[in-house]
Design a protein around this motif. Structure first.
Motif, PDB file in Angstrom:
ATOM      1  N   VAL A 186     -13.394 -11.553  -6.021  1.00  0.00           N
ATOM      2  CA  VAL A 186     -12.589 -10.581  -6.772  1.00  0.00           C
ATOM      3  C   VAL A 186     -12.749 -10.872  -8.263  1.00  0.00           C
ATOM      4  O   VAL A 186     -12.590 -12.015  -8.701  1.00  0.00           O
ATOM      5  N   GLY A 187     -13.097  -9.842  -9.012  1.00  0.00           N
ATOM      6  CA  GLY A 187     -13.209  -9.981 -10.476  1.00  0.00           C
ATOM      7  C   GLY A 187     -14.312 -10.939 -10.912  1.00  0.00           C
ATOM      8  O   GLY A 187     -14.203 -11.596 -11.954  1.00  0.00           O
ATOM      9  N   PHE A 188     -15.389 -10.996 -10.143  1.00  0.00           N
ATOM     10  CA  PHE A 188     -16.466 -11.947 -10.471  1.00  0.00           C
ATOM     11  C   PHE A 188     -17.133 -11.606 -11.810  1.00  0.00           C
ATOM     12  O   PHE A 188     -17.568 -12.504 -12.544  1.00  0.00           O
ATOM     13  N   HIS A 189     -17.204 -10.304 -12.128  1.00  0.00           N
ATOM     14  CA  HIS A 189     -17.864  -9.925 -13.387  1.00  0.00           C
ATOM     15  C   HIS A 189     -17.184 -10.598 -14.586  1.00  0.00           C
ATOM     16  O   HIS A 189     -17.818 -10.889 -15.597  1.00  0.00           O
ATOM     17  N   ALA A 190     -15.867 -10.883 -14.439  1.00  0.00           N
ATOM     18  CA  ALA A 190     -15.129 -11.504 -15.556  1.00  0.00           C
ATOM     19  C   ALA A 190     -15.606 -12.947 -15.775  1.00  0.00           C
ATOM     20  O   ALA A 190     -15.599 -13.441 -16.914  1.00  0.00           O
ATOM     21  N   GLY A 200     -21.849 -18.193 -13.837  1.00  0.00           N
ATOM     22  CA  GLY A 200     -21.636 -17.316 -12.668  1.00  0.00           C
ATOM     23  C   GLY A 200     -22.547 -17.734 -11.523  1.00  0.00           C
ATOM     24  O   GLY A 200     -22.118 -17.785 -10.359  1.00  0.00           O
ATOM     25  N   ASP A 201     -23.793 -18.061 -11.846  1.00  0.00           N
ATOM     26  CA  ASP A 201     -24.736 -18.523 -10.811  1.00  0.00           C
ATOM     27  C   ASP A 201     -24.210 -19.778 -10.124  1.00  0.00           C
ATOM     28  O   ASP A 201     -24.278 -19.914  -8.903  1.00  0.00           O
ATOM     29  N   ARG A 202     -23.695 -20.706 -10.935  1.00  0.00           N
ATOM     30  CA  ARG A 202     -23.193 -21.966 -10.353  1.00  0.00           C
ATOM     31  C   ARG A 202     -22.007 -21.691  -9.429  1.00  0.00           C
ATOM     32  O   ARG A 202     -21.862 -22.304  -8.380  1.00  0.00           O
ATOM     33  N   CYS A 222     -24.857 -15.722   5.283  1.00  0.00           N
ATOM     34  CA  CYS A 222     -25.952 -15.364   4.382  1.00  0.00           C
ATOM     35  C   CYS A 222     -25.348 -14.711   3.142  1.00  0.00           C
ATOM     36  O   CYS A 222     -24.208 -14.246   3.167  1.00  0.00           O
ATOM     37  N   ARG A 223     -26.146 -14.667   2.070  1.00  0.00           N
ATOM     38  CA  ARG A 223     -25.688 -13.933   0.875  1.00  0.00           C
ATOM     39  C   ARG A 223     -26.156 -12.504   1.037  1.00  0.00           C
ATOM     40  O   ARG A 223     -27.355 -12.255   1.212  1.00  0.00           O
ATOM     41  N   ASP A 224     -25.212 -11.576   0.991  1.00  0.00           N
ATOM     42  CA  ASP A 224     -25.555 -10.168   1.187  1.00  0.00           C
ATOM     43  C   ASP A 224     -26.194  -9.608  -0.087  1.00  0.00           C
ATOM     44  O   ASP A 224     -27.302  -9.090  -0.057  1.00  0.00           O
ATOM     45  N   VAL A 269     -11.040 -14.483  -3.567  1.00  0.00           N
ATOM     46  CA  VAL A 269     -11.959 -13.716  -2.714  1.00  0.00           C
ATOM     47  C   VAL A 269     -11.161 -12.826  -1.781  1.00  0.00           C
ATOM     48  O   VAL A 269     -10.004 -13.092  -1.472  1.00  0.00           O
ATOM     49  N   ARG A 270     -11.800 -11.746  -1.353  1.00  0.00           N
ATOM     50  CA  ARG A 270     -11.185 -10.946  -0.296  1.00  0.00           C
ATOM     51  C   ARG A 270     -12.153 -10.950   0.882  1.00  0.00           C
ATOM     52  O   ARG A 270     -13.369 -11.098   0.706  1.00  0.00           O
ATOM     53  N   THR A 271     -11.561 -10.816   2.054  1.00  0.00           N
ATOM     54  CA  THR A 271     -12.380 -10.833   3.269  1.00  0.00           C
ATOM     55  C   THR A 271     -12.011  -9.625   4.116  1.00  0.00           C
ATOM     56  O   THR A 271     -10.896  -9.097   4.004  1.00  0.00           O
TER      57      THR A 271
HETATM   58  N1  LIG Z   1     -24.189 -14.780 -12.220  1.00  0.00           N
HETATM   59  C1  LIG Z   1     -24.606 -13.823 -11.388  1.00  0.00           C
HETATM   60  N2  LIG Z   1     -23.981 -12.638 -11.355  1.00  0.00           N
HETATM   61  C2  LIG Z   1     -24.399 -11.701 -10.497  1.00  0.00           C
HETATM   62  C3  LIG Z   1     -25.480 -11.904  -9.633  1.00  0.00           C
HETATM   63  N3  LIG Z   1     -25.663 -10.777  -8.898  1.00  0.00           N
HETATM   64  C4  LIG Z   1     -24.736  -9.904  -9.301  1.00  0.00           C
HETATM   65  N4  LIG Z   1     -23.951 -10.446 -10.268  1.00  0.00           N
HETATM   66  C5  LIG Z   1     -22.847  -9.865 -10.995  1.00  0.00           C
HETATM   67  O1  LIG Z   1     -21.759  -9.775 -10.095  1.00  0.00           O
HETATM   68  C6  LIG Z   1     -20.881  -8.776 -10.578  1.00  0.00           C
HETATM   69  C7  LIG Z   1     -20.414  -7.968  -9.418  1.00  0.00           C
HETATM   70  O2  LIG Z   1     -19.607  -6.985  -9.914  1.00  0.00           O
HETATM   71  P1  LIG Z   1     -18.559  -6.233  -9.012  1.00  0.00           P
HETATM   72  O3  LIG Z   1     -19.278  -5.736  -7.778  1.00  0.00           O
HETATM   73  O4  LIG Z   1     -17.825  -5.280  -9.847  1.00  0.00           O
HETATM   74  O5  LIG Z   1     -17.652  -7.425  -8.489  1.00  0.00           O
HETATM   75  P2  LIG Z   1     -16.298  -7.936  -9.110  1.00  0.00           P
HETATM   76  O6  LIG Z   1     -16.374  -8.156 -10.567  1.00  0.00           O
HETATM   77  O7  LIG Z   1     -15.957  -9.147  -8.274  1.00  0.00           O
HETATM   78  O8  LIG Z   1     -15.342  -6.740  -8.843  1.00  0.00           O
HETATM   79  P3  LIG Z   1     -14.431  -6.499  -7.564  1.00  0.00           P
HETATM   80  O9  LIG Z   1     -15.251  -6.909  -6.373  1.00  0.00           O
HETATM   81  O10 LIG Z   1     -14.132  -5.038  -7.577  1.00  0.00           O
HETATM   82  O11 LIG Z   1     -13.252  -7.367  -7.740  1.00  0.00           O
HETATM   83  C8  LIG Z   1     -21.650  -7.953 -11.622  1.00  0.00           C
HETATM   84  O12 LIG Z   1     -21.130  -8.278 -12.893  1.00  0.00           O
HETATM   85  C9  LIG Z   1     -23.086  -8.466 -11.480  1.00  0.00           C
HETATM   86  O13 LIG Z   1     -23.745  -8.476 -12.729  1.00  0.00           O
HETATM   87  C10 LIG Z   1     -26.157 -13.152  -9.695  1.00  0.00           C
HETATM   88  O14 LIG Z   1     -27.111 -13.446  -8.957  1.00  0.00           O
HETATM   89  N5  LIG Z   1     -25.674 -14.088 -10.574  1.00  0.00           N
END
Ligand SMILES: Nc1nc2c(ncn2[C@@H]2O[C@H](COP(=O)(O)OP(=O)(O)OP(=O)(O)O)[C@@H](O)[C@H]2O)c(=O)[nH]1
Length: 302
Positions: A186-190, A200-202, A222-224, A269-271
């Protein structure tokens, strides 16, 4: 020198010195054969065999860290190469009848090589069984390095689909249901935005490892794509699937880790659990995987 071969520099230098010494000794003790007297087929076959063994030697060393197995395989392949190289030189040079050492060097080096390779392969087999144990939950009896994820130590979505089709077919024969779990951060882009893509990779790497550690030996993760993971739970009913999904969420959220700069991360995370009933057609698993990720995307975490 390839960076993979750097740790083995002393072994390579030793093999080079031995090979050059034997070549010089044979060359200067004997008389080069005239071109007309060469057996070209023998020379080609023996030279090519020695070159192939040298390739195996380099490939094995480049693929492995130092250790007992690598030493045995290196010494074995190196000795086999020396035996074959001596045999090939024999085709180029006529040695005086009094030079007996090449007669025993070639068979002895080859025999020593084969015995040492056998010991190395036995220990490699034991090592591989131990590594297979560590890779439980990341592969389901099939290894396909072309489908490994470059970032997280596990396979990618295509591998998951292939293995899921097989596993569901097996479960159908056994009359047991399977559960799928979609895990989505959840909110990974942040995290990327605040700490950078490398951080983010780590995080993705650590989340993948935590998932793999918290599953049963028979499960597969697996990583989707991006920040989404897929988990397959053979012989699992809905209640067990929900319980395992909750455990995965707790494991990740309780151990979020730190950034390289020492800042504590907060992960959520959400599942979503998706059941594949016992009698289901294994081809429908592909739709089920897509459905579980749609359901996960629609899940709202507080
Ligand atoms: N560091 C990193 N980021 C990645 C990779 N693949 C995708 N991303 C990033 O992951 C993020 C996924 O964005 P979202 O699908 O909106 O996910 P989220 O921010 O967790 O949003 P919600 O799922 O709606 O909470 C984007 O910012 C992508 O750029 C990767 O291999 N490495």
């Amino acid at each position: 020198m390839s960076m993979h071969l750097k740790p083995h520099r002393s072994s390579l230098v030793l093999l080079l010195i031995i090979t050059l010494s034997i070549t010089a000794a044979i060359w200067f003790t004997g008389t080069p054969k005239p071109v007309a007297a060469l057996h070209r087929n023998d020379l080609f076959a023996e030279g090519a065999s020695a070159a192939l063994v040298l390739c195996w030697y380099l490939l094995v060393l480049a693929a492995r860290p130092r250790g007992r197995v690598t030493t045995l395989l290196g010494v074995g392949l190196g000795s086999l190469f020396v035996g074959m190289w001596t045999d090939a030189l024999d085709e180029l040079v006529t040695l005086p009848a009094t030079t007996g050492w090449t007669d025993w060097l070639e068979p002895s080096a080859s025999l020593l090589g084969l015995l040492t390779i056998t010991a190395g392969i036995y220990l490699w087999h034991r090592e591989q069984l131990a590594l297979n144990h560590l890779l439980r939950t990341r592969e389901s009896g099939v290894r396909d390095h072309f489908q490994l994820d470059g970032l997280v130590p596990m396979h990618r979505a295509a591998y998951f689909r292939e293995q899921a089709v097989d596993l569901v077919a097996q479960q159908r024969r056994a009359g047991a249901p399977c559960a799928l779990i979609a895990v989505d951060m959840v909110g990974f882009h942040a995290i990327n935005a605040r700490h950078g893509f490398d951080e983010g990779d780590r995080v993705l790497n650590r989340v993948g490892q935590l998932l793999a550690l918290n599953l049963r030996p028979t499960d597969l993760v697996c990583r989707d794509a991006g920040d989404r993971f897929s988990v397959l739970l053979p012989a699992t009913d809905q209640a067990m699937g929900e319980a395992l999904a909750a455990e995965l969420r707790e494991a990740i959220e309780a151990t979020p880790g730190y950034t390289a700069a020492g800042e504590r991360l907060s992960l959520q995370v959400r599942t979503a659990v998706h059941m594949v009933p016992a009698g289901n057609d294994s081809a429908s698993i592909v739709n089920a995987i897509a459905a579980m990720h749609r359901r996960s995307a629609a899940t709202i975490r507080p």
